[in-house]
Design an enzyme around this catalytic site. Structure first.
Site, PDB file in Angstrom:
ATOM      1  CG  ASP A 139      86.386  -8.313 -55.852  1.00  0.00           C
ATOM      2  OD1 ASP A 139      85.743  -8.920 -54.973  1.00  0.00           O
ATOM      3  OD2 ASP A 139      87.357  -8.815 -56.451  1.00  0.00           O
ATOM      4  CD  GLU A 175      78.244 -11.446 -47.957  1.00  0.00           C
ATOM      5  OE1 GLU A 175      77.216 -12.138 -47.860  1.00  0.00           O
ATOM      6  OE2 GLU A 175      79.386 -11.935 -48.063  1.00  0.00           O
TER       7      GLU A 175
END
Length: 318
Positions: free
Chosen positions: A207, A234
């Site tokens: 993250d 992503e």
């Protein structure tokens, strides 16, 4: 100061105001005295813009995008009702808050203004306290609406635009490019070997990396119309209006290099010892005949090519 002295100027907030960007109020009235009285009343709290007829009001709304318009009904050439109809008919100004200020005091006059989409209706001669209270109320509603819109359009992890916001702006900019014949470029960015990064370093670290890449992508966009969005997982999307292929390629390459410059270790990557991104992009053809889906598919195909040819690179459609 005379009413005419206000015509081409905007007033900033008072010296003691803490907010760095006061909300903007446009006063549209053909009577110079009314404009001056309202301007003097509002300028200690707000940025004040002035218009003396309907055409000028529409032009200044389009140029300055005020938070609220105080609009006279009875004006020569174009009355306030027509101004409001045109504002509501333009997607860029459809949500602009409008308060009618009018000497027409019949209930049916007020009802007509509200039916057209006015936020409120104030009868002349107006009371200064009432005007200030209603202006403050509607500007508070504008702030709350924009806050909710922002929350609905922002990805909570990266603080970039979310998929919903991207889809809406992609449609808008694609339509605009087709009408104008100006270029529109789209780039898709994917973090190389991100699953392996999460598996090796853990999801909290993943993250943090995603946020760092998002910051680098956002910082690489220099113009207000450019958009960086989290498209999913992503993968990020970069939407670049009025940007040709050579310019867009350079933007994408700058973003790729900015991520590489972060020098984030990635021991599990097959692309190299440091975290990297691959980017694929395409530019809407000169005739604007390509569909939105086809443009996205072309960018996605280039992203796939960037990954297949070694990652940590930009591939752009010729």
């Amino acid at each position: 100061m005379s009413g005419g002295a206000y015509e081409e100027s905007a007033f900033g907030d008072g010296a003691g105001r803490a907010a760095p960007e006061p909300q903007k109020v446009l006063i549209a009235d053909d009577d110079a005295i009314n404009r001056q009285v309202l301007a003097e009343l509002l300028k200690p709290e707000y940025t004040v813009l002035l218009a003396k007829n309907g055409e000028q009001a529409l032009e200044r709304v389009a140029r300055h995008m005020p938070d609220l318009v105080l609009l006279d009904v009875m004006m020569p050439d174009m009355d306030g009702y027509e101004v409001l109809r045109r504002l509501r008919g333009d997607p860029d100004t459809a949500q602009t808050a409008v308060i009618f200020i009018s000497g027409m005091d019949r209930p049916e006059d007020e009802a007509n203004g509200l039916k057209l989409g006015a936020s409120d209706y104030i009868v002349k001669p107006f009371n200064a306290t009432v005007v200030m209270a209603r202006v403050a109320l509607h500007l508070q509603l504008v702030r709350q609406r924009r806050m909710l819109e922002r929350l609905a359009n922002v990805d909570s992890l990266t603080e970039l635009a979310n998929r919903r916001r991207f889809d809406a702006l992609f449609e808008l900019e694609w339509q605009r490019a087709r009408r104008s014949g100006r270029p529109l470029s789209l780039a898709l960015l994917d973090i190389d070997c991100f699953k392996q990064y999460n598996d090796h370093y853990g999801h909290p670290a993943g993250d943090r990396v995603l946020r760092a890449v998002a910051r680098a992508a956002g910082a690489g966009l220099r113009r207000p119309a450019d958009l960086a969005a989290r498209y999913g997982g992503e993968e990020l999307a970069l939407l670049l209006p009025d940007t040709d292929a050579a310019q867009a390629y350079q933007v994408a390459e700058n973003v790729r290099a900015a991520v590489a410059a972060l020098q984030i270790a990635h021991q599990a990557s097959s692309a190299g010892p440091l975290l990297s991104v691959s980017i694929g992009g395409a530019t809407l053809d000169a005739h604007g005949a390509e569909s939105k889906a086809a443009l996205f598919e072309a960018a996605d195909a280039c992203l796939y090519r960037a990954k297949q040819t070694g990652r940590d690179r930009v591939a752009w459609r010729d």
